[in-house]
Design a protein around this motif. Sequence first.
Motif, PDB file in Angstrom:
ATOM      1  N   VAL A  65     -12.074  -9.729  -7.771  1.00  0.00           N
ATOM      2  CA  VAL A  65     -11.544 -10.204  -6.495  1.00  0.00           C
ATOM      3  C   VAL A  65     -12.650 -10.270  -5.440  1.00  0.00           C
ATOM      4  O   VAL A  65     -12.743 -11.221  -4.661  1.00  0.00           O
ATOM      5  CB  VAL A  65     -10.402  -9.290  -6.000  1.00  0.00           C
ATOM      6  CG1 VAL A  65      -9.842  -9.797  -4.697  1.00  0.00           C
ATOM      7  CG2 VAL A  65      -9.309  -9.211  -7.039  1.00  0.00           C
ATOM      8  N   LEU A 112      -9.490   0.028  -1.852  1.00  0.00           N
ATOM      9  CA  LEU A 112      -8.157   0.544  -1.547  1.00  0.00           C
ATOM     10  C   LEU A 112      -7.079  -0.329  -2.190  1.00  0.00           C
ATOM     11  O   LEU A 112      -6.142   0.154  -2.813  1.00  0.00           O
ATOM     12  CB  LEU A 112      -7.923   0.578  -0.041  1.00  0.00           C
ATOM     13  CG  LEU A 112      -8.745   1.579   0.780  1.00  0.00           C
ATOM     14  CD1 LEU A 112      -8.404   1.438   2.246  1.00  0.00           C
ATOM     15  CD2 LEU A 112      -8.461   2.983   0.316  1.00  0.00           C
ATOM     16  N   VAL A 113      -7.243  -1.641  -2.003  1.00  0.00           N
ATOM     17  CA  VAL A 113      -6.239  -2.556  -2.540  1.00  0.00           C
ATOM     18  C   VAL A 113      -6.230  -2.497  -4.058  1.00  0.00           C
ATOM     19  O   VAL A 113      -5.177  -2.503  -4.688  1.00  0.00           O
ATOM     20  CB  VAL A 113      -6.514  -3.999  -2.071  1.00  0.00           C
ATOM     21  CG1 VAL A 113      -5.576  -4.958  -2.746  1.00  0.00           C
ATOM     22  CG2 VAL A 113      -6.370  -4.091  -0.574  1.00  0.00           C
ATOM     23  N   ILE A 158     -15.002  -1.777   0.778  1.00  0.00           N
ATOM     24  CA  ILE A 158     -14.223  -0.562   0.574  1.00  0.00           C
ATOM     25  C   ILE A 158     -12.723  -0.857   0.655  1.00  0.00           C
ATOM     26  O   ILE A 158     -11.908  -0.213   0.003  1.00  0.00           O
ATOM     27  CB  ILE A 158     -14.640   0.537   1.583  1.00  0.00           C
ATOM     28  CG1 ILE A 158     -14.086   1.878   1.122  1.00  0.00           C
ATOM     29  CG2 ILE A 158     -14.195   0.215   2.979  1.00  0.00           C
ATOM     30  CD1 ILE A 158     -14.640   3.049   1.875  1.00  0.00           C
ATOM     31  N   ILE A 159     -12.386  -1.844   1.456  1.00  0.00           N
ATOM     32  CA  ILE A 159     -10.972  -2.235   1.564  1.00  0.00           C
ATOM     33  C   ILE A 159     -10.497  -2.776   0.226  1.00  0.00           C
ATOM     34  O   ILE A 159      -9.377  -2.495  -0.213  1.00  0.00           O
ATOM     35  CB  ILE A 159     -10.784  -3.304   2.659  1.00  0.00           C
ATOM     36  CG1 ILE A 159     -11.311  -2.815   3.989  1.00  0.00           C
ATOM     37  CG2 ILE A 159      -9.352  -3.726   2.753  1.00  0.00           C
ATOM     38  CD1 ILE A 159     -10.357  -1.944   4.742  1.00  0.00           C
ATOM     39  N   TYR A 160     -11.348  -3.551  -0.431  1.00  0.00           N
ATOM     40  CA  TYR A 160     -10.987  -4.048  -1.753  1.00  0.00           C
ATOM     41  C   TYR A 160     -10.712  -2.889  -2.693  1.00  0.00           C
ATOM     42  O   TYR A 160      -9.853  -2.954  -3.549  1.00  0.00           O
ATOM     43  CB  TYR A 160     -12.115  -4.901  -2.335  1.00  0.00           C
ATOM     44  CG  TYR A 160     -12.226  -6.274  -1.746  1.00  0.00           C
ATOM     45  CD1 TYR A 160     -13.099  -6.533  -0.705  1.00  0.00           C
ATOM     46  CD2 TYR A 160     -11.456  -7.314  -2.244  1.00  0.00           C
ATOM     47  CE1 TYR A 160     -13.202  -7.793  -0.168  1.00  0.00           C
ATOM     48  CE2 TYR A 160     -11.564  -8.576  -1.717  1.00  0.00           C
ATOM     49  CZ  TYR A 160     -12.434  -8.812  -0.681  1.00  0.00           C
ATOM     50  OH  TYR A 160     -12.544 -10.057  -0.152  1.00  0.00           O
ATOM     51  N   LEU A 203     -11.713 -13.793   3.412  1.00  0.00           N
ATOM     52  CA  LEU A 203     -11.923 -12.754   2.395  1.00  0.00           C
ATOM     53  C   LEU A 203     -13.363 -12.286   2.382  1.00  0.00           C
ATOM     54  O   LEU A 203     -13.650 -11.123   2.120  1.00  0.00           O
ATOM     55  CB  LEU A 203     -11.572 -13.304   1.008  1.00  0.00           C
ATOM     56  CG  LEU A 203     -10.116 -13.239   0.577  1.00  0.00           C
ATOM     57  CD1 LEU A 203      -9.967 -13.871  -0.798  1.00  0.00           C
ATOM     58  CD2 LEU A 203      -9.637 -11.809   0.517  1.00  0.00           C
ATOM     59  N   ILE A 250      -6.895  -0.031  -6.068  1.00  0.00           N
ATOM     60  CA  ILE A 250      -6.262   1.155  -6.633  1.00  0.00           C
ATOM     61  C   ILE A 250      -4.747   1.093  -6.471  1.00  0.00           C
ATOM     62  O   ILE A 250      -3.989   1.693  -7.225  1.00  0.00           O
ATOM     63  CB  ILE A 250      -6.843   2.435  -5.998  1.00  0.00           C
ATOM     64  CG1 ILE A 250      -6.393   3.651  -6.796  1.00  0.00           C
ATOM     65  CG2 ILE A 250      -6.440   2.592  -4.579  1.00  0.00           C
ATOM     66  CD1 ILE A 250      -7.437   4.142  -7.720  1.00  0.00           C
ATOM     67  N   THR A 251      -4.259   0.347  -5.482  1.00  0.00           N
ATOM     68  CA  THR A 251      -2.809   0.254  -5.330  1.00  0.00           C
ATOM     69  C   THR A 251      -2.235  -0.898  -6.126  1.00  0.00           C
ATOM     70  O   THR A 251      -1.268  -0.736  -6.860  1.00  0.00           O
ATOM     71  CB  THR A 251      -2.409   0.012  -3.857  1.00  0.00           C
ATOM     72  OG1 THR A 251      -3.536  -0.471  -3.152  1.00  0.00           O
ATOM     73  CG2 THR A 251      -1.889   1.260  -3.217  1.00  0.00           C
ATOM     74  N   VAL A 252      -2.833  -2.075  -5.968  1.00  0.00           N
ATOM     75  CA  VAL A 252      -2.233  -3.264  -6.547  1.00  0.00           C
ATOM     76  C   VAL A 252      -2.621  -3.472  -8.004  1.00  0.00           C
ATOM     77  O   VAL A 252      -1.804  -3.872  -8.825  1.00  0.00           O
ATOM     78  CB  VAL A 252      -2.669  -4.508  -5.735  1.00  0.00           C
ATOM     79  CG1 VAL A 252      -2.121  -5.749  -6.366  1.00  0.00           C
ATOM     80  CG2 VAL A 252      -2.216  -4.370  -4.302  1.00  0.00           C
ATOM     81  N   VAL A 305     -16.213   3.270  -6.102  1.00  0.00           N
ATOM     82  CA  VAL A 305     -15.959   4.709  -5.956  1.00  0.00           C
ATOM     83  C   VAL A 305     -14.454   4.962  -6.039  1.00  0.00           C
ATOM     84  O   VAL A 305     -13.990   5.908  -6.653  1.00  0.00           O
ATOM     85  CB  VAL A 305     -16.506   5.221  -4.611  1.00  0.00           C
ATOM     86  CG1 VAL A 305     -16.035   6.641  -4.350  1.00  0.00           C
ATOM     87  CG2 VAL A 305     -18.011   5.183  -4.598  1.00  0.00           C
ATOM     88  N   TYR A 306     -13.688   4.072  -5.424  1.00  0.00           N
ATOM     89  CA  TYR A 306     -12.245   4.219  -5.435  1.00  0.00           C
ATOM     90  C   TYR A 306     -11.631   3.862  -6.770  1.00  0.00           C
ATOM     91  O   TYR A 306     -10.657   4.456  -7.187  1.00  0.00           O
ATOM     92  CB  TYR A 306     -11.628   3.326  -4.350  1.00  0.00           C
ATOM     93  CG  TYR A 306     -11.410   4.040  -3.054  1.00  0.00           C
ATOM     94  CD1 TYR A 306     -12.396   4.103  -2.095  1.00  0.00           C
ATOM     95  CD2 TYR A 306     -10.202   4.670  -2.796  1.00  0.00           C
ATOM     96  CE1 TYR A 306     -12.187   4.780  -0.909  1.00  0.00           C
ATOM     97  CE2 TYR A 306      -9.982   5.342  -1.618  1.00  0.00           C
ATOM     98  CZ  TYR A 306     -10.973   5.396  -0.674  1.00  0.00           C
ATOM     99  OH  TYR A 306     -10.769   6.059   0.495  1.00  0.00           O
ATOM    100  N   VAL A 327     -14.237  -9.264   4.619  1.00  0.00           N
ATOM    101  CA  VAL A 327     -13.587  -7.958   4.467  1.00  0.00           C
ATOM    102  C   VAL A 327     -14.554  -6.982   3.800  1.00  0.00           C
ATOM    103  O   VAL A 327     -15.115  -7.307   2.760  1.00  0.00           O
ATOM    104  CB  VAL A 327     -12.316  -8.108   3.602  1.00  0.00           C
ATOM    105  CG1 VAL A 327     -11.701  -6.757   3.314  1.00  0.00           C
ATOM    106  CG2 VAL A 327     -11.335  -9.036   4.269  1.00  0.00           C
ATOM    107  N   PRO A 328     -14.739  -5.807   4.361  1.00  0.00           N
ATOM    108  CA  PRO A 328     -15.675  -4.849   3.760  1.00  0.00           C
ATOM    109  C   PRO A 328     -15.189  -4.437   2.378  1.00  0.00           C
ATOM    110  O   PRO A 328     -13.995  -4.334   2.140  1.00  0.00           O
ATOM    111  CB  PRO A 328     -15.643  -3.644   4.704  1.00  0.00           C
ATOM    112  CG  PRO A 328     -14.842  -4.012   5.855  1.00  0.00           C
ATOM    113  CD  PRO A 328     -14.111  -5.259   5.565  1.00  0.00           C
ATOM    114  N   ALA A 367     -19.064   1.044  -2.868  1.00  0.00           N
ATOM    115  CA  ALA A 367     -17.899   1.599  -2.178  1.00  0.00           C
ATOM    116  C   ALA A 367     -16.581   1.316  -2.909  1.00  0.00           C
ATOM    117  O   ALA A 367     -15.778   2.214  -3.169  1.00  0.00           O
ATOM    118  CB  ALA A 367     -17.843   1.065  -0.749  1.00  0.00           C
TER     119      ALA A 367
END
Lengths: 395, 251, 309
Positions: A259, A230-231, A226-228, A220, A233-235, A326-327, A223-224, A323
């Motif tokens: 997280v 993305l996750v 920005i991927i967090y 974990l 905003i979805t999860v 921002v999402y 992981v950059p 990052a």
Amino acid sequence: MRKIKDYILNAITYIASGISVLILGVLLVYLLVNGVKSINLKMFSDDYWAKNYLVEVDSDSRNFDSKYNGDDYYIKKYDIAIKDDDKEIVVTYIGENSQFNELKSLTVGDSLGMITPFDVGYKIESIEYLDSNGVISIGGVLLKHNAIEVAQILNENHVNSIYYQSTSGGIKASIINTLILIFVSLLIATPISICSAIYLNEYNSKNKFNQLLSVSIETLAGVPSIIYGLVGITVLFPVTQLFGATTTSVLLGALTMAVILLPTMIKATQVALAQVDQGLKDASLSLGATKVQTINKVVLPGAMNGILSGLLLCVSKVIGESAALVYTMGTFISDTPSLTNQGTSLSLMIYSIMSNDNPNFELACAISLIILVIVLVLNISVKLINYKFNKLGQR
Amino acid sequence: MNKLFSVSDVNLSYGDKHVLKDINIDLYKNKVTAFIGPSGCGKSTFLRCFNRMNDLIDSCKIDGTILMENKDIYNKKYDVVDLRTNVGMVFQKPNPFMMSIYENVAYGLKCSGIKDKKVLKQRVINALKQAALYDEVSTRLNDSALSLSGGQQQRLCIARAIAMKPEVILMDEPTSALDPIATAKIEELIEELKKDFTIIIVTHSMHQASRISDYTAFFLNGEIVEYDITKNIFQNPKDIRCENYITGRFG
Amino acid sequence: MNNLKTTKLNKIIDKVVSNIYLLMTLISASFMLIIIIFILFKGLSPFMSNYQYGVVNFLDFLFGTQYRPDMGIYGVGFIIINTLVSALLALSIAFPISVLTALFVVKIAPQRLSEFMKVVIDLLASIPSIVYGVFAAGIITKFTMTIASMLGVQTYGGTSLLSVVILLAIMIFPTITSISISSISSVSEDLQHASLALGATKVQTNFKVVLLSAKQGIFAGAILGVGRAFGEATAVSMVAGNKMFGPTFGLFNTTRTLTSTMIAGLKETSGLDYDIRFSIGLVLLIIILITNFGLNFIKNKVGKTHEKN
């Protein structure tokens, strides 16, 4: 010959180190030069967006004991002073008894008749007054009047109303949002991290399952962020909906941040736990305490300083994160900090400012300086904690 | 018998600790001289004076003179780096570099500026032969030095030092980390080496000293208590303290 | 009798709390799985035949050389190359400077200077990426423009591959340097003494023996640095320029990376444009995975040739 070669190699290492010092220097100088001008105390209590107010003015003369000593244009009637500031007219002094402290709003709606805020630094946009012939006229920035002319109008004519603008570029809301972010994300991340670290360190029978858990958590960290985002905003978005959020929000940012903090906090706690003397644990168990009692009474207290450093490190991370937020938090700079609405942290605020068509470099640099100071203080605190703890250990 | 080293009135301290007291001793060419004595009595420290490795310790202060063939090795005129190409050292724990066997032996040569590949190869092979290691590694000179056994690694370190063609080889308890068979091999080697080199060896084992050395110096609390040809030391010690140590009354 | 009761209670508490610890760990570890599943799921959805905003051809996406959201063309092939190019160039600049600085700090600098350098490196490491972004947009772009004008080349206000590379190099420098400092510090003194005793100078010992022995650690630092270069988003987006096609090899041309693409124009986006960012995220993860595996593989191979018995 060899001496020359040696000398050159040594010189190269000096140069390499010098480069890094140079870059740090340039960076700090740039931020200071551009940002210092914009830093003032008001920044911390102002809103970001300027607000416009239309107010009615009582034109009766009042007598004031003028306490004003400044160089700006003083308007005796209202006990205020104004000056030119780059095509704008700024109020630089407001007397204690000036009616400008209690101007009533003329804007139709909820605030009609309510007293509006008026403070030093606010800008006068336009004034409606009766000229010498009794005709309603407009004066101010729109008519390209400068301070001297406006002062004259205010002094000599009967003024009906004033349209003015509050200061802008304040970071109050962003600071509050940042604090909310830190508090909520740590609230969630800390117990989960400490428990995980305890399990990984103290209950680590070396089976494949535990290894898998350990490896997952370590991965974990790579992981950059920005991927967090993305996750998140979805999860995590549905989770925030339970709390009433309808868009990206501070809450969503905090959950995502929690997280992101997990690997850092878990690792820091693990290190702290590992430093507790095995002998102490043995002593506790041999006295008949259970494992959990040992952990809670002996191990955790002994690891406190490491956990504290870990917490400070996490705070640093939250302040610096951009990052992923921002999402999940959006880039709209709001002036009303709230858990379930959009808003920006300090870092996000910089990003938002910089991604406009005309980025306000001065403000961005000013906020950067503030962030740097906070991060510096946190880092020094971590070092102090470690230093003090090591000293204690040596006694 | 030629004198190689002449040591006069040497005193050495680490900060406040006075470690070597009034050392006076002459060491002879092409002979094996052993330093024996209980732990902490200064023998290793004294050994490190001969190649000025003590210079690496900031708090170390040294007085007195150490002459190597009538030249004061501590005189600022003489470059310490050059001294070390002439006075080699083998350490207690074998410490080969993370390079190939060949590269390890060639290391010192390359550093001192020798570039000719043929010359290098010749010197490497000769050194390995002198160190009685060549036969065991001739087919795998490019393998990693770390793939050798402990005893082989120590012989490699000896080869590495020998390749520099020093006049003296200092050995600081070279076999204390090795098994008896490897130890025996190295002791054999030392017998051979003294034909070409002067060897000064610090050893914990009196038996080793009595087996391989020509001269023995007994150290106690930073002083040389007795110094004589080995036979005399072990059969007819003059100082009672030396006799006690030899006969094992204290360790 | 009392004792027995409390002991029984303690045992129950013990069991319950132990399970709580386990539960928390499962939650933490599960996020890895969650990340993989959701990125995979959402990232692959635009390529599935039932995608609501119009299916995107996977091959066009993966190997495309144009990224024009306004025309509905989404090709990330060139972006992948851009990302690799910028990260590797940044590494090639930062790596030697980092290693030399680390060597300086541990072995060459006097005590005080060494402490000072450690503070400098610490400071550089703790600067958040957004602040680097402001610095990049303000100074690095001007620097690039100056160099460009000296060479008679045009730039777009300084946003360019060169700016991105310089920025990334500065950002990964503290990472590589601090790990290198750890590795170099832990090279055994014995080895260094052996080298000195053979008549090597201090400098020769430093460069030939110390760096060699610290090799593995330094390499690990470089891997970490590359990872950071791949994942950097906000700062890079401020100086990349976000070119619509590519790949960019010219130092003074604008470029775009996977991360800068993911973050650009996030304010006004919806539908396919929004979802495709997940696909790009998926590509990013895969690239990081592959590079990590590859580099670790090389690291272990190089390490194996000098394994101890």
